[in-house]
Design a protein around this motif. Structure first.
Motif, mmCIF file in Angstrom:
data_model
loop_
_atom_site.group_PDB
_atom_site.id
_atom_site.type_symbol
_atom_site.label_atom_id
_atom_site.label_comp_id
_atom_site.label_asym_id
_atom_site.label_seq_id
_atom_site.Cartn_x
_atom_site.Cartn_y
_atom_site.Cartn_z
ATOM 1 N N SER A 57 0.834 -1.210 0.000
ATOM 2 C CA SER A 57 0.000 0.000 0.000
ATOM 3 C C SER A 57 0.868 1.260 0.000
ATOM 4 O O SER A 57 0.507 2.265 -0.606
ATOM 5 C CB SER A 57 -0.943 0.011 1.207
ATOM 6 O OG SER A 57 -0.216 -0.041 2.413
ATOM 7 N N ARG A 58 2.021 1.214 0.654
ATOM 8 C CA ARG A 58 2.946 2.365 0.611
ATOM 9 C C ARG A 58 3.517 2.520 -0.801
ATOM 10 O O ARG A 58 3.723 3.631 -1.273
ATOM 11 C CB ARG A 58 4.067 2.202 1.626
ATOM 12 C CG ARG A 58 3.612 2.371 3.072
ATOM 13 C CD ARG A 58 4.780 2.825 3.907
ATOM 14 N NE ARG A 58 4.518 2.856 5.318
ATOM 15 C CZ ARG A 58 4.153 3.954 5.976
ATOM 16 N NH1 ARG A 58 3.970 5.076 5.335
ATOM 17 N NH2 ARG A 58 3.977 3.918 7.279
ATOM 18 N N CYS A 59 3.797 1.397 -1.443
ATOM 19 C CA CYS A 59 4.313 1.439 -2.817
ATOM 20 C C CYS A 59 3.254 2.013 -3.759
ATOM 21 O O CYS A 59 3.561 2.859 -4.595
ATOM 22 C CB CYS A 59 4.730 0.046 -3.275
ATOM 23 S SG CYS A 59 6.031 -0.719 -2.280
ATOM 24 N N GLU A 60 2.016 1.555 -3.622
ATOM 25 C CA GLU A 60 0.927 2.035 -4.468
ATOM 26 C C GLU A 60 0.725 3.540 -4.311
ATOM 27 O O GLU A 60 0.376 4.233 -5.263
ATOM 28 C CB GLU A 60 -0.376 1.305 -4.115
ATOM 29 C CG GLU A 60 -0.375 -0.141 -4.522
ATOM 30 C CD GLU A 60 -1.507 -0.937 -3.888
ATOM 31 O OE1 GLU A 60 -2.361 -0.347 -3.193
ATOM 32 O OE2 GLU A 60 -1.529 -2.166 -4.090
ATOM 33 N N ALA A 61 0.958 4.053 -3.109
ATOM 34 C CA ALA A 61 0.779 5.476 -2.831
ATOM 35 C C ALA A 61 2.039 6.292 -3.145
ATOM 36 O O ALA A 61 2.074 7.490 -2.880
ATOM 37 C CB ALA A 61 0.400 5.677 -1.369
ATOM 38 N N ASN A 62 3.062 5.639 -3.714
ATOM 39 C CA ASN A 62 4.351 6.291 -3.983
ATOM 40 C C ASN A 62 4.915 6.942 -2.722
ATOM 41 O O ASN A 62 5.460 8.049 -2.765
ATOM 42 C CB ASN A 62 4.246 7.312 -5.109
ATOM 43 C CG ASN A 62 4.067 6.643 -6.447
ATOM 44 O OD1 ASN A 62 4.672 5.621 -6.718
ATOM 45 N ND2 ASN A 62 3.217 7.218 -7.275
ATOM 46 N N ASP A 63 4.773 6.261 -1.602
ATOM 47 C CA ASP A 63 5.269 6.744 -0.316
ATOM 48 C C ASP A 63 6.710 6.266 -0.138
ATOM 49 O O ASP A 63 7.002 5.328 0.590
ATOM 50 C CB ASP A 63 4.375 6.229 0.821
ATOM 51 C CG ASP A 63 4.756 6.805 2.167
ATOM 52 O OD1 ASP A 63 5.729 7.575 2.251
ATOM 53 O OD2 ASP A 63 4.059 6.461 3.148
ATOM 54 N N PHE A 64 7.615 6.929 -0.829
ATOM 55 C CA PHE A 64 9.025 6.554 -0.822
ATOM 56 C C PHE A 64 9.592 6.554 0.596
ATOM 57 O O PHE A 64 10.329 5.664 0.980
ATOM 58 C CB PHE A 64 9.832 7.515 -1.703
ATOM 59 C CG PHE A 64 9.519 7.395 -3.160
ATOM 60 C CD1 PHE A 64 10.270 6.553 -3.963
ATOM 61 C CD2 PHE A 64 8.486 8.117 -3.730
ATOM 62 C CE1 PHE A 64 9.994 6.440 -5.317
ATOM 63 C CE2 PHE A 64 8.198 8.001 -5.089
ATOM 64 C CZ PHE A 64 8.955 7.155 -5.876
ATOM 65 N N TYR A 65 9.250 7.580 1.355
ATOM 66 C CA TYR A 65 9.787 7.726 2.708
ATOM 67 C C TYR A 65 9.206 6.667 3.638
ATOM 68 O O TYR A 65 9.912 6.133 4.482
ATOM 69 C CB TYR A 65 9.508 9.136 3.218
ATOM 70 C CG TYR A 65 9.854 10.173 2.183
ATOM 71 C CD1 TYR A 65 11.185 10.391 1.816
ATOM 72 C CD2 TYR A 65 8.872 10.887 1.519
ATOM 73 C CE1 TYR A 65 11.519 11.309 0.830
ATOM 74 C CE2 TYR A 65 9.191 11.812 0.542
ATOM 75 C CZ TYR A 65 10.516 12.012 0.203
ATOM 76 O OH TYR A 65 10.833 12.912 -0.775
ATOM 77 N N GLY A 66 7.927 6.373 3.485
ATOM 78 C CA GLY A 66 7.282 5.368 4.329
ATOM 79 C C GLY A 66 7.875 3.985 4.134
ATOM 80 O O GLY A 66 8.016 3.219 5.089
ATOM 81 N N VAL A 67 8.213 3.645 2.893
ATOM 82 C CA VAL A 67 8.827 2.336 2.623
ATOM 83 C C VAL A 67 10.142 2.219 3.382
ATOM 84 O O VAL A 67 10.415 1.213 4.037
ATOM 85 C CB VAL A 67 9.042 2.113 1.104
ATOM 86 C CG1 VAL A 67 9.889 0.880 0.843
ATOM 87 C CG2 VAL A 67 7.695 1.994 0.398
ATOM 88 N N LEU A 68 10.960 3.269 3.343
ATOM 89 C CA LEU A 68 12.240 3.240 4.057
ATOM 90 C C LEU A 68 12.033 3.248 5.566
ATOM 91 O O LEU A 68 12.743 2.572 6.301
ATOM 92 C CB LEU A 68 13.113 4.422 3.643
ATOM 93 C CG LEU A 68 13.583 4.440 2.191
ATOM 94 C CD1 LEU A 68 14.365 5.714 1.912
ATOM 95 C CD2 LEU A 68 14.403 3.212 1.857
ATOM 96 N N GLN A 69 11.058 4.001 6.024
ATOM 97 C CA GLN A 69 10.801 4.092 7.450
ATOM 98 C C GLN A 69 10.417 2.741 8.038
ATOM 99 O O GLN A 69 10.784 2.436 9.175
ATOM 100 C CB GLN A 69 9.681 5.096 7.717
ATOM 101 C CG GLN A 69 9.329 5.259 9.179
ATOM 102 C CD GLN A 69 8.177 6.226 9.367
ATOM 103 O OE1 GLN A 69 7.509 6.629 8.421
ATOM 104 N NE2 GLN A 69 7.945 6.619 10.597
ATOM 105 N N ASP A 70 9.702 1.932 7.286
ATOM 106 C CA ASP A 70 9.219 0.648 7.792
ATOM 107 C C ASP A 70 10.252 -0.471 7.750
ATOM 108 O O ASP A 70 9.986 -1.562 8.236
ATOM 109 C CB ASP A 70 7.989 0.193 6.991
ATOM 110 C CG ASP A 70 6.763 1.037 7.291
ATOM 111 O OD1 ASP A 70 6.783 1.805 8.271
ATOM 112 O OD2 ASP A 70 5.783 0.916 6.527
ATOM 113 N N LEU A 71 11.421 -0.216 7.163
ATOM 114 C CA LEU A 71 12.409 -1.292 7.048
ATOM 115 C C LEU A 71 12.851 -1.767 8.429
ATOM 116 O O LEU A 71 13.156 -0.981 9.314
ATOM 117 C CB LEU A 71 13.625 -0.838 6.242
ATOM 118 C CG LEU A 71 13.371 -0.629 4.757
ATOM 119 C CD1 LEU A 71 14.627 -0.094 4.089
ATOM 120 C CD2 LEU A 71 12.911 -1.906 4.082
#
Length: 150
Positions: A57-71
């Protein structure tokens, strides 16, 4: 948490990781299941399997920062120390592997991991072996812009 605060937290975390990576130990291979659809791989993997969360869902929303934050810190540590990390995910809405008619690729893999790899290579000062592409399009300029805003 506000978007600005989240970006600041990510920037601090990425700056903290910008020190020289540890010397890689002997090659290790670790399995990670991407929650929640990766859980289907658990019966065929060993008990030393790790978990991570790259949300489609973060990828679909182009949430670049969120993807990194969740690592996950465990995944980041093993990547930084040279381990081969295999991520299993069985969720997909239709994108297929090139040349495949049955096998589908989850967005967390074809979008999320391409972004994560690019960002970590850049922050850790590792040369990019390949130009990042999404669905066949060169996205290096976009990735560089997003990473520059952290």
């Amino acid at each position: 948490i506000t978007a600005m605060r989240r970006r600041r937290i990510i920037a601090v975390a990425l700056l903290a990781t910008s020190v020289a990576p540890l010397a890689p130990p002997a090659k290790r291979r670790l399995n990670f299941i991407n929650l929640t659809n990766g859980i289907e791989a658990l019966p065929v993997l060993d008990h030393a399997t790790n978990i991570c969360r790259i949300q489609s869902s973060r990828c679909e929303a182009n949430d670049f920062y969120g993807v990194l934050q969740d690592l996950d810190h465990n995944l980041l540590f093993h990547l930084a120390t040279g381990a081969e990390c295999r991520i299993y995910d069985y969720g997909s809405r239709g994108t297929r592997w090139p040349g495949e008619t049955e096998q589908k690729i989850p967005r967390a893999i074809w979008w999320g991991l391409v972004w994560v790899r690019y960002a970590l290579e850049d922050v850790w000062k590792i040369p990019h072996d390949d130009t990042p592409t999404l669905r066949g399009y060169n996205v290096e300029t976009l990735f560089r812009e997003k990473l520059g805003r952290l």
